[in-house]
Scaffold this motif. Structure first.
Motif, short mmCIF file in Angstrom:
data_model
loop_
_atom_site.label_atom_id
_atom_site.label_comp_id
_atom_site.label_asym_id
_atom_site.label_seq_id
_atom_site.Cartn_x
_atom_site.Cartn_y
_atom_site.Cartn_z
N ALA A 1 0.95 -1.43 0.17
CA ALA A 1 0.23 0.01 0.05
C ALA A 1 0.86 0.95 0.18
O ALA A 1 0.08 1.86 -0.74
N LEU A 2 2.10 1.27 0.29
CA LEU A 2 3.04 1.93 0.46
C LEU A 2 3.85 2.29 -0.85
O LEU A 2 4.63 3.25 -0.52
N GLY A 3 3.19 1.54 -1.82
CA GLY A 3 4.09 1.12 -2.85
C GLY A 3 5.12 1.32 -3.10
O GLY A 3 6.74 1.66 -4.38
N ALA A 4 5.83 -0.01 -2.52
CA ALA A 4 7.73 -0.58 -2.16
C ALA A 4 7.35 -1.01 -3.27
O ALA A 4 6.10 -2.14 -3.47
N SER A 5 8.71 -1.25 -3.34
CA SER A 5 8.87 -2.90 -4.88
C SER A 5 8.06 -3.72 -4.80
O SER A 5 8.17 -4.28 -3.54
N GLU A 6 8.05 -4.80 -5.27
CA GLU A 6 8.00 -6.26 -5.52
C GLU A 6 8.84 -6.73 -4.66
O GLU A 6 8.71 -7.72 -4.23
N GLY A 7 9.79 -6.27 -5.23
CA GLY A 7 11.32 -7.51 -4.88
C GLY A 7 11.43 -6.88 -3.46
O GLY A 7 12.00 -7.80 -2.40
N LEU A 8 11.08 -5.72 -3.10
CA LEU A 8 11.53 -5.48 -1.53
C LEU A 8 10.48 -6.17 -0.74
O LEU A 8 11.75 -6.74 0.29
N ILE A 9 9.34 -5.75 -1.43
CA ILE A 9 8.63 -7.58 -0.46
C ILE A 9 8.37 -9.21 -0.45
O ILE A 9 8.72 -8.75 0.55
N ARG A 10 9.43 -8.68 -1.37
CA ARG A 10 10.04 -10.26 -1.77
C ARG A 10 11.09 -10.44 -0.57
O ARG A 10 11.43 -11.69 0.36
N ARG A 11 12.04 -9.83 -0.66
CA ARG A 11 13.11 -9.59 -0.19
C ARG A 11 13.04 -9.82 1.70
O ARG A 11 13.48 -10.71 2.60
N TYR A 12 11.59 -8.96 2.42
CA TYR A 12 11.56 -8.77 3.60
C TYR A 12 10.85 -10.22 3.74
O TYR A 12 11.39 -11.26 4.63
N ALA A 13 9.66 -11.08 2.56
CA ALA A 13 9.05 -12.36 3.20
C ALA A 13 10.57 -13.56 3.04
O ALA A 13 10.18 -14.70 4.08
N PHE A 14 11.38 -13.61 2.36
CA PHE A 14 12.21 -13.94 2.78
C PHE A 14 12.88 -14.49 3.63
O PHE A 14 13.12 -15.63 3.94
N LYS A 15 13.59 -13.45 4.24
CA LYS A 15 14.13 -13.36 5.20
C LYS A 15 13.27 -13.30 6.97
O LYS A 15 13.53 -14.58 7.87
N ASN A 16 11.44 -13.22 6.47
CA ASN A 16 10.76 -14.01 8.06
C ASN A 16 10.59 -15.25 6.95
O ASN A 16 11.26 -16.36 8.71
N ALA A 17 10.99 -15.67 6.19
CA ALA A 17 10.61 -17.55 6.32
C ALA A 17 12.08 -18.27 6.86
O ALA A 17 11.84 -19.28 7.04
N ILE A 18 13.16 -17.67 6.10
CA ILE A 18 14.22 -18.55 5.97
C ILE A 18 14.02 -18.77 8.08
O ILE A 18 14.94 -19.55 8.62
#
Length: 330
Positions: A229-246
């Motif tokens: 919603a803040l307009g963050a790039s898809e790549g940035l969101i996926r990087r955060y998702a990966f860090k939490n998933a690992i």
């Protein structure tokens, strides 16, 4: 942090005590007499065999009450004495295990680390591409449900017997002796590849499924929606998702170590690979109390040590643990 580590260390010491006690008990519940197995080598000399039996029973301390045998076991253990192997008499158990450990580690460590890295990467990629996910997910489930021993037999038959690409038994050719020549190294790697693949392939499916599910969950989490919603790039969101998933995958690695070691033992038996698993089988078949409990002891130490290192790694990579231990609000 120090208090956290001391608490963990206390738990591992307590676990070690109970695990080693069970390790000492299990061989003694096995049917048969290990000294008779050893004395049977002198079956052609019955009188000598009787004298030898009486001597060996006392030499191995098996004529003592069980409580005294248990006490002597701990005393000897703290002195670094694991006893004499009955199967490879009169070789000390420590020497037998010292020869087998390198073969187990050279198969186990690369298969664990590479399968974890590759599996997590493939799972993360599959979660981002629906077409790839729909094709790969059934394959992952099939791979992870295959027993280690069955896959080892299948690989030995397909790549060893039918195609004749790789040898199916031993760590190197019987005509060779270990050395650092290129000829031996190539021969060793050809014998190593099938045990490695049988462990690597089964493990990779489980890690891929776990990471794929975790990435999908994280991408649907509130923080991901907020970043979007803040307009963050898809790549940035996926990087955060990966860090939490690992993080759960690191925990999963600690939980799976026992299962992976058990799979390694089965794999070594299939390929007659002279590691800890193969030595354990020989100890069981020859009712060698001391070799069986010695192999299990090293497996217990290895699994507990690896879990302790994973705990330390988790504390380093997860800021919530560090902040919580420091008394800050997370």
């Amino acid at each position: 942090m120090l208090r956290y580590l001391i608490k963990k260390l206390y738990i591992y010491i307590l676990t070690f005590f109970f695990a080693v006690t069970i390790d000492w008990l299990i061989p003694r519940f096995m049917p048969g007499d290990p000294i008779l197995v050893l004395v049977s080598r002198f079956s052609g000399l019955p009188e000598s065999a009787k004298v030898m039996y009486g001597y060996l029973i006392k030499a191995f301390g098996l004529d003592l009450p069980l409580w005294k045998q248990y006490l002597n076991f701990w005393i000897a253990l703290f002195k670094g004495d694991l006893g004499i192997s009955i199967y490879m008499y009169p070789k000390p158990v420590l020497d037998v295990i010292a020869q087998a450990i390198p073969y187990t580690l050279v198969v186990l460590l690369p298969s664990i680390l590479l399968s974890w890295i590759v599996g997590n990467y493939i799972g993360a990629v599959a979660a981002r591409h629906r077409s790839l996910d729909s094709r790969m997910l059934p394959i992952f489930y099939i791979i992870t449900s295959i027993p280690y021993m069955w896959l080892g037999i299948l690989l030995a038959w397909a790549l060893g017997v039918v195609l004749g690409i790789f040898p199916i038994a031993g760590a190197y050719s019987f005509s060779m002796r270990p050395n650092w020549s290129w000829q031996f190294v190539v021969d060793f790697l050809r014998h190593w590849i099938l045990p490695f693949l049988s462990l690597f392939i089964v493990q990779i499916g489980g890690w891929a499924i776990g990471m794929r599910n975790l990435i999908i969950y994280e991408l649907e989490a509130n923080y991901s929606r907020y970043l979007e919603a803040l307009g963050a790039s898809e790549g940035l969101i996926r990087r955060y998702a990966f860090k939490n998933a690992i993080l759960p995958q690191i925990t999963g690695l600690a939980l799976q170590l026992g299962t992976i070691v058990a799979g390694s033992i089965a794999t070594e038996v299939v390929f007659s690979y002279p590691g800890m698993g193969y030595m354990l089988l020989q100890g069981i078949l020859n009712q060698d109390y001391f070799l069986v409990q010695g192999v299990f002891l090293f497996i217990i130490i290895g699994v507990l040590l690896a879990n302790f290192l994973v705990d330390i790694l988790y504390m380093i990579v997860d800021p919530r643990i560090r902040l919580g231990l420091g008394g800050e609000n997370v």
